[in-house]
Design an enzyme around this catalytic site. Structure first.
Site, PDB file in Angstrom:
ATOM      1  CB  SER A 173      -0.979  -0.008   1.173  1.00 56.82           C
ATOM      2  OG  SER A 173      -0.318  -0.339   2.371  1.00 56.82           O
ATOM      3  CG  HIS A 201      -3.955  -1.122  -2.201  1.00 60.91           C
ATOM      4  ND1 HIS A 201      -4.506   0.138  -2.139  1.00 60.91           N
ATOM      5  CD2 HIS A 201      -3.496  -1.391  -0.962  1.00 60.91           C
ATOM      6  CE1 HIS A 201      -4.365   0.614  -0.910  1.00 60.91           C
ATOM      7  NE2 HIS A 201      -3.749  -0.292  -0.177  1.00 60.91           N
ATOM      8  CE  LYS A 233      -7.433   0.001   0.816  1.00 64.19           C
ATOM      9  NZ  LYS A 233      -6.946  -1.013   1.741  1.00 64.19           N
TER      10      LYS A 233
HETATM   11  C1  LIG Z   1      -6.885  -1.193   3.158  1.00 61.44           C
HETATM   12  C2  LIG Z   1      -6.264  -2.487   3.446  1.00 61.44           C
HETATM   13  C3  LIG Z   1      -6.805  -3.356   4.394  1.00 61.44           C
HETATM   14  C4  LIG Z   1      -7.930  -2.936   5.301  1.00 61.44           C
HETATM   15  O1  LIG Z   1      -9.156  -3.036   4.668  1.00 61.44           O
HETATM   16  P1  LIG Z   1     -10.407  -2.268   5.329  1.00 61.44           P
HETATM   17  O2  LIG Z   1     -11.584  -2.874   4.641  1.00 61.44           O
HETATM   18  O3  LIG Z   1     -10.197  -0.828   5.036  1.00 61.44           O
HETATM   19  O4  LIG Z   1     -10.381  -2.574   6.786  1.00 61.44           O
HETATM   20  C5  LIG Z   1      -6.230  -4.597   4.546  1.00 61.44           C
HETATM   21  N1  LIG Z   1      -5.146  -4.963   3.818  1.00 61.44           N
HETATM   22  C6  LIG Z   1      -4.588  -4.147   2.916  1.00 61.44           C
HETATM   23  C7  LIG Z   1      -3.402  -4.599   2.133  1.00 61.44           C
HETATM   24  C8  LIG Z   1      -5.110  -2.883   2.709  1.00 61.44           C
HETATM   25  O5  LIG Z   1      -4.547  -2.055   1.836  1.00 61.44           O
END
Ligand SMILES: *Cc1c(COP(=O)(O)O)cnc(C)c1O
Length: 376
Positions: A173, A201, A233
């Site tokens: 990320s 992502h 996302k």
């Molecule tokens: C954003 C993210 C999460 C968390 O997901 P949420 O639904 O926002 O809790 C978990 N793992 C990765 C790699 C992320 O980028």
């Protein structure tokens, strides 16, 4: 004895994290009285404000808001099952389980899969939800240097055990780079381990069809592979899902405490995610994102951006202060781009993290490139 006012013992100069209220309005964001173009969202396909996606949610919202209970009690709406079937088919897995969020998915999944006798092998730059999941599982953990599969292979040779799992982000990320998922799966196979890929992502952004990293690497659906995706996302809504074999998913239904003891997602969010999936499958938003990304990358080539083929495009600055100054100058010019600083990233690697969206116009991207040329 401290009371709640001095419990944390945080001195003001160590208060790195700041919540600043900002209202999003499509691709714009209103911060501190200014209206800026948002280059800081994970809404890669612009689906969080897509008319059809909003319509899907509002139809369901007009009938109910909360789901009222955990799925195991009375919150198990048929829409959850229908979307699980569609996600499994789309990603190429036998089965799927929808969970409240990515954080809950990873914490619960690792707790369910691993115990004191399990060995977990994790990339050092994994997302916090995987880091915490590893820790809370109580398993023996080993961390390997970011993307260093040779070190991972050595660790696997040195630590034999009946139950072992390699744990990695798909797209990382903060750097926007990708795990070598095919090599990780080959290591899992040759060392009789499982592989967990969290492609929060990559889902909806990678590959011409947006099916993510494992599809791109041709390994989706492998019996040693477990995958996590999220709706927060590219899907533009909220929630998460886990993909794997029938037996694995059934085991999670029995054991995953973050599903069993947590209220089911509201059906309106499921409806929004189902509409988002239909749009992604039709292909247009993913095509638009890739086209924007190519335009941006061509425009900033030679400016020192980190090597990334994903919509996460970081520009390494180094010093915290310089990164903040750059972010402020970009904001003055109408662009919202956050400076990401330690402890979120390692010391001395403060950066600007640009994220591209299908909803950016060509003019907005070109204006940003022009400003960057001037500033650098
Ligand atoms: C954003 C993210 C999460 C968390 O997901 P949420 O639904 O926002 O809790 C978990 N793992 C990765 C790699 C992320 O980028």
């Amino acid at each position: 004895m401290p009371d709640s006012r001095n419990w944390f013992d945080i001195v003001p100069e160590h208060r790195h994290r700041r919540l600043s209220a900002s209202r999003r309005d499509g691709i714009h964001i209103d911060v501190g009285g200014r209206r800026l173009i948002n280059f800081a969202s994970n809404d890669y396909l612009g689906l969080s404000f897509d008319a059809a996606v909003c319509m899907g949610a509002s139809g369901a919202f007009s009938e109910s808001v909360g789901s009222g209970a955990s799925r195991l009690v009375s919150g198990d709406d048929p829409m959850l099952h229908r979307l699980e079937r569609k996600l499994a088919d789309w990603k190429g897995y036998e089965a799927c389980l929808i969970i409240g969020s990515g954080m809950l998915a990873n914490i619960g999944l690792l707790q369910a899969l691993a115990g004191r006798h399990t060995h977990l092998f994790a990339d050092r730059l994994n997302h916090a939800s995987l880091v915490d999941g590893v820790r809370l599982s109580g398993a023996v953990s080993h961390r390997y240097r970011h993307l260093d599969s040779a070190q991972l292979a050595r660790q696997l040779r040195q630590h034999p055990a009946d139950r072992r799992i390699i744990v990695s982000d798909g797209v990382f990320s903060m750097d926007g780079d990708c795990a070598d998922a095919r090599t990780l799966l080959a290591l899992a196979e040759s060392h009789d381990a499982l592989l967990l890929i969290d492609d929060a992502h990559g889902t909806g952004t990678l590959g011409a069809d947006g099916r993510g990293l494992t599809a791109l690497h041709g390994i989706a659906g492998h019996a040693r592979l477990i995958e996590v995706g999220t709706f927060g996302k590219a899907f533009g809504s909220y929630g998460a899902f886990i993909l794997g074999t029938h037996e694995l998913i059934e085991g999670l239904r029995q054991r995953q405490r973050t599903m069993i003891y947590s209220t089911a997602l509201p059906v309106a969010l499921i409806a929004a995610s189902e509409t988002a999936l239909a749009l992604i499958e039709r292909g247009e938003p993913v095509k638009q994102l890739h086209e924007r990304l190519a335009r941006f990358k061509a425009g900033v080539s030679g400016m020192g951006f980190m090597d990334s083929d994903t919509p996460i495009q970081p520009l390494l600055i180094g010093s915290d202060q310089q990164a903040l100054t750059m972010a402020a100058k970009l904001a003055d010019a109408g662009f919202f781009v956050p400076a990401i600083r330690p402890p979120t990233v390692p010391d001395g690697t403060a950066r600007l993290r640009f994220t591209l969206s299908a909803a950016h116009s060509h003019e907005q991207i070109d204006a940003l490139i022009a400003k960057l040329k001037e500033l650098l």
